[in-house]
Design a protein around this motif. Structure first.
Motif, PDB file in Angstrom:
ATOM      1  N   ARG A 144       0.786  -1.146   0.326  1.00  0.00           N
ATOM      2  CA  ARG A 144       0.037   0.215  -0.021  1.00  0.00           C
ATOM      3  C   ARG A 144       0.983   1.245  -0.103  1.00  0.00           C
ATOM      4  O   ARG A 144       0.672   2.185  -0.482  1.00  0.00           O
ATOM      5  CB  ARG A 144      -1.179   0.009   1.425  1.00  0.00           C
ATOM      6  CG  ARG A 144      -2.320  -0.356   0.946  1.00  0.00           C
ATOM      7  CD  ARG A 144      -3.257  -0.196   2.024  1.00  0.00           C
ATOM      8  NE  ARG A 144      -3.116  -0.708   3.498  1.00  0.00           N
ATOM      9  CZ  ARG A 144      -3.013  -1.945   3.881  1.00  0.00           C
ATOM     10  NH1 ARG A 144      -3.548  -2.790   2.987  1.00  0.00           N
ATOM     11  NH2 ARG A 144      -2.666  -2.227   5.161  1.00  0.00           N
ATOM     12  N   LEU A 145       1.838   1.263   0.830  1.00  0.00           N
ATOM     13  CA  LEU A 145       2.936   2.438   0.683  1.00  0.00           C
ATOM     14  C   LEU A 145       3.654   2.562  -0.513  1.00  0.00           C
ATOM     15  O   LEU A 145       3.527   3.709  -1.049  1.00  0.00           O
ATOM     16  CB  LEU A 145       3.848   2.271   1.835  1.00  0.00           C
ATOM     17  CG  LEU A 145       4.885   3.247   2.170  1.00  0.00           C
ATOM     18  CD1 LEU A 145       4.475   4.625   2.559  1.00  0.00           C
ATOM     19  CD2 LEU A 145       5.921   2.868   3.049  1.00  0.00           C
ATOM     20  N   VAL A 146       3.902   1.462  -1.093  1.00  0.00           N
ATOM     21  CA  VAL A 146       4.708   1.456  -2.221  1.00  0.00           C
ATOM     22  C   VAL A 146       3.798   1.979  -3.495  1.00  0.00           C
ATOM     23  O   VAL A 146       4.284   2.874  -4.160  1.00  0.00           O
ATOM     24  CB  VAL A 146       5.440   0.207  -2.948  1.00  0.00           C
ATOM     25  CG1 VAL A 146       5.979   0.224  -4.115  1.00  0.00           C
ATOM     26  CG2 VAL A 146       6.516  -0.179  -1.586  1.00  0.00           C
ATOM     27  N   HIS A 173      12.797  10.982   1.660  1.00  0.00           N
ATOM     28  CA  HIS A 173      13.320   9.941   2.644  1.00  0.00           C
ATOM     29  C   HIS A 173      12.876   9.932   3.830  1.00  0.00           C
ATOM     30  O   HIS A 173      12.471   8.854   4.594  1.00  0.00           O
ATOM     31  CB  HIS A 173      14.794   9.956   2.722  1.00  0.00           C
ATOM     32  CG  HIS A 173      15.611   9.104   3.628  1.00  0.00           C
ATOM     33  ND1 HIS A 173      15.879   7.814   2.951  1.00  0.00           N
ATOM     34  CD2 HIS A 173      16.181   9.240   4.728  1.00  0.00           C
ATOM     35  CE1 HIS A 173      16.470   7.248   3.942  1.00  0.00           C
ATOM     36  NE2 HIS A 173      16.719   8.066   4.968  1.00  0.00           N
ATOM     37  N   GLU A 174      12.779  10.987   4.518  1.00  0.00           N
ATOM     38  CA  GLU A 174      12.150  11.014   5.834  1.00  0.00           C
ATOM     39  C   GLU A 174      10.698  10.537   6.257  1.00  0.00           C
ATOM     40  O   GLU A 174      10.389   9.533   7.193  1.00  0.00           O
ATOM     41  CB  GLU A 174      12.242  12.477   6.630  1.00  0.00           C
ATOM     42  CG  GLU A 174      13.577  12.953   6.803  1.00  0.00           C
ATOM     43  CD  GLU A 174      14.643  12.196   7.725  1.00  0.00           C
ATOM     44  OE1 GLU A 174      14.136  11.766   8.761  1.00  0.00           O
ATOM     45  OE2 GLU A 174      15.725  12.125   7.300  1.00  0.00           O
ATOM     46  N   GLU A 175      10.123  10.991   5.345  1.00  0.00           N
ATOM     47  CA  GLU A 175       8.594  10.381   5.170  1.00  0.00           C
ATOM     48  C   GLU A 175       8.461   9.096   4.829  1.00  0.00           C
ATOM     49  O   GLU A 175       7.892   8.294   5.746  1.00  0.00           O
ATOM     50  CB  GLU A 175       7.837  11.198   4.122  1.00  0.00           C
ATOM     51  CG  GLU A 175       6.476  10.766   3.714  1.00  0.00           C
ATOM     52  CD  GLU A 175       5.786  11.224   2.608  1.00  0.00           C
ATOM     53  OE1 GLU A 175       4.580  10.979   2.304  1.00  0.00           O
ATOM     54  OE2 GLU A 175       6.338  12.168   2.022  1.00  0.00           O
ATOM     55  N   ILE A 176       9.072   8.455   3.884  1.00  0.00           N
ATOM     56  CA  ILE A 176       9.150   7.113   3.415  1.00  0.00           C
ATOM     57  C   ILE A 176       9.558   6.321   4.727  1.00  0.00           C
ATOM     58  O   ILE A 176       9.041   5.444   5.077  1.00  0.00           O
ATOM     59  CB  ILE A 176       9.903   6.723   2.361  1.00  0.00           C
ATOM     60  CG1 ILE A 176       9.259   7.646   1.139  1.00  0.00           C
ATOM     61  CG2 ILE A 176       9.852   5.323   1.901  1.00  0.00           C
ATOM     62  CD1 ILE A 176       7.874   7.222   0.465  1.00  0.00           C
ATOM     63  N   ALA A 177      10.827   6.547   5.181  1.00  0.00           N
ATOM     64  CA  ALA A 177      11.411   5.741   6.327  1.00  0.00           C
ATOM     65  C   ALA A 177      10.295   5.709   7.550  1.00  0.00           C
ATOM     66  O   ALA A 177      10.274   4.787   8.174  1.00  0.00           O
ATOM     67  CB  ALA A 177      12.902   6.296   6.577  1.00  0.00           C
ATOM     68  N   GLY A 178       9.851   6.951   7.965  1.00  0.00           N
ATOM     69  CA  GLY A 178       8.999   6.935   8.944  1.00  0.00           C
ATOM     70  C   GLY A 178       7.807   6.083   8.941  1.00  0.00           C
ATOM     71  O   GLY A 178       7.400   5.671   9.899  1.00  0.00           O
ATOM     72  N   ARG A 179       7.176   6.048   7.815  1.00  0.00           N
ATOM     73  CA  ARG A 179       5.958   5.350   7.356  1.00  0.00           C
ATOM     74  C   ARG A 179       6.181   3.925   7.451  1.00  0.00           C
ATOM     75  O   ARG A 179       5.521   3.226   7.914  1.00  0.00           O
ATOM     76  CB  ARG A 179       5.262   5.671   5.922  1.00  0.00           C
ATOM     77  CG  ARG A 179       4.749   7.177   6.303  1.00  0.00           C
ATOM     78  CD  ARG A 179       4.103   7.774   4.889  1.00  0.00           C
ATOM     79  NE  ARG A 179       2.913   7.072   4.625  1.00  0.00           N
ATOM     80  CZ  ARG A 179       2.212   6.993   3.380  1.00  0.00           C
ATOM     81  NH1 ARG A 179       2.649   7.992   2.526  1.00  0.00           N
ATOM     82  NH2 ARG A 179       1.465   6.403   3.211  1.00  0.00           N
ATOM     83  N   LEU A 180       7.555   3.682   6.969  1.00  0.00           N
ATOM     84  CA  LEU A 180       7.867   2.198   6.933  1.00  0.00           C
ATOM     85  C   LEU A 180       8.009   1.504   8.189  1.00  0.00           C
ATOM     86  O   LEU A 180       7.554   0.677   8.557  1.00  0.00           O
ATOM     87  CB  LEU A 180       9.076   1.997   6.150  1.00  0.00           C
ATOM     88  CG  LEU A 180       9.166   1.842   4.514  1.00  0.00           C
ATOM     89  CD1 LEU A 180      10.310   1.935   4.162  1.00  0.00           C
ATOM     90  CD2 LEU A 180       8.231   0.461   4.119  1.00  0.00           C
ATOM     91  N   SER A 187      11.833  -3.974   8.954  1.00  0.00           N
ATOM     92  CA  SER A 187      13.226  -3.599   9.235  1.00  0.00           C
ATOM     93  C   SER A 187      13.847  -2.781   8.072  1.00  0.00           C
ATOM     94  O   SER A 187      13.989  -3.480   6.904  1.00  0.00           O
ATOM     95  CB  SER A 187      14.035  -4.645   9.811  1.00  0.00           C
ATOM     96  OG  SER A 187      13.334  -5.210  10.866  1.00  0.00           O
ATOM     97  N   ILE A 188      14.434  -1.878   8.159  1.00  0.00           N
ATOM     98  CA  ILE A 188      15.404  -1.269   7.233  1.00  0.00           C
ATOM     99  C   ILE A 188      16.665  -1.940   7.519  1.00  0.00           C
ATOM    100  O   ILE A 188      17.521  -1.674   8.333  1.00  0.00           O
ATOM    101  CB  ILE A 188      15.625   0.259   7.349  1.00  0.00           C
ATOM    102  CG1 ILE A 188      14.061   1.027   7.013  1.00  0.00           C
ATOM    103  CG2 ILE A 188      16.593   0.861   6.346  1.00  0.00           C
ATOM    104  CD1 ILE A 188      14.248   2.397   7.410  1.00  0.00           C
ATOM    105  N   VAL A 189      17.350  -2.832   6.185  1.00  0.00           N
ATOM    106  CA  VAL A 189      18.460  -3.208   6.195  1.00  0.00           C
ATOM    107  C   VAL A 189      19.698  -2.453   5.892  1.00  0.00           C
ATOM    108  O   VAL A 189      20.655  -2.523   6.293  1.00  0.00           O
ATOM    109  CB  VAL A 189      18.357  -4.804   5.430  1.00  0.00           C
ATOM    110  CG1 VAL A 189      19.617  -5.329   5.449  1.00  0.00           C
ATOM    111  CG2 VAL A 189      17.330  -5.404   5.701  1.00  0.00           C
TER     112      VAL A 189
END
Length: 193
Positions: A144-146, A173-180, A187-189
């Motif tokens: 859904r986010l993607v 970047h900030e928005e996407i990382a925050g929503r993920l 987890s961000i690898v």
């Protein structure tokens, strides 16, 4: 901060004459300094009989620059067009009449301008990449986010543990990382993908 930058659409080539001197100009897409330097050497070999082979290049979204002999007027044109990832080479064949310093500067500038106009201009965006892992049950939230944003899926694997590399405009970047981080189990690898 804008994540938009510009480069040339393709190679451009032109010819300019001033008081019997001939200036052959070439705008070449390049991705790094080593490629640009390799092209300069190739042109120096190809036009070994020319009086001068002058050049300038600009690399990357942050526009790292370099120029060779008489390269400042050429670099000035690259800056004027607001371009990067481009090498401009101007080859001069002396026609027997001296142009003087201001005449040479003007001729190099004009030759570079003509090659850059011939090459065209296109818009690019600075992109960020993330490699994420998540459980299969979290796939709906991730998808859904993607699908709801300006995000490209570079690579994905779906199994008991899923993985995905995504690419998106750097300014997001900030928005996407925050929503993920709000989706259970994500987890961000790797932030370089």
């Amino acid at each position: 901060m804008s994540d938009i930058y510009y480069t040339i659409e393709g190679a451009g080539e032109s010819q300019y004459k001033e008081k019997m001197s001939r200036f052959l100009s070439f705008a070449i897409p390049v991705s790094d300094a080593e490629e640009a330097k390799g092209e300069v050497k190739r042109f120096q070999n190809r036009f070994h009989d020319a009086r001068h082979v002058c050049w300038a290049y600009m690399i990357g979204p942050d526009r790292l620059e370099s120029s060779g002999t008489a390269g400042k007027p050429i670099l000035g044109q690259i800056n004027s067009f607001e371009l990067t990832n481009v090498l401009v080479i101007v080859v001069r064949y002396f026609g027997g009449i001296k142009l003087g310093t201001s005449g040479l500067i003007s001729a190099y500038r004009e030759a570079a301008r003509l090659a850059l106009e011939e090459a065209g201009k296109k818009e690019l965006r600075k992109m960020s990449r993330l490699r994420i892992v998540f459980p299969y049950v979290g796939a709906d939230g991730v998808m859904r986010l993607v699908k709801g944003n300006d995000i490209n899926i570079v690579e994905r694997t779906f199994d008991n543990t899923c993985g995905m590399t995504i690419e998106y405009p750097e300014s997001m970047h900030e928005e996407i990382a925050g929503r993920l981080s709000k989706i259970d189990g994500v987890s961000i690898v790797d932030e370089n993908g």
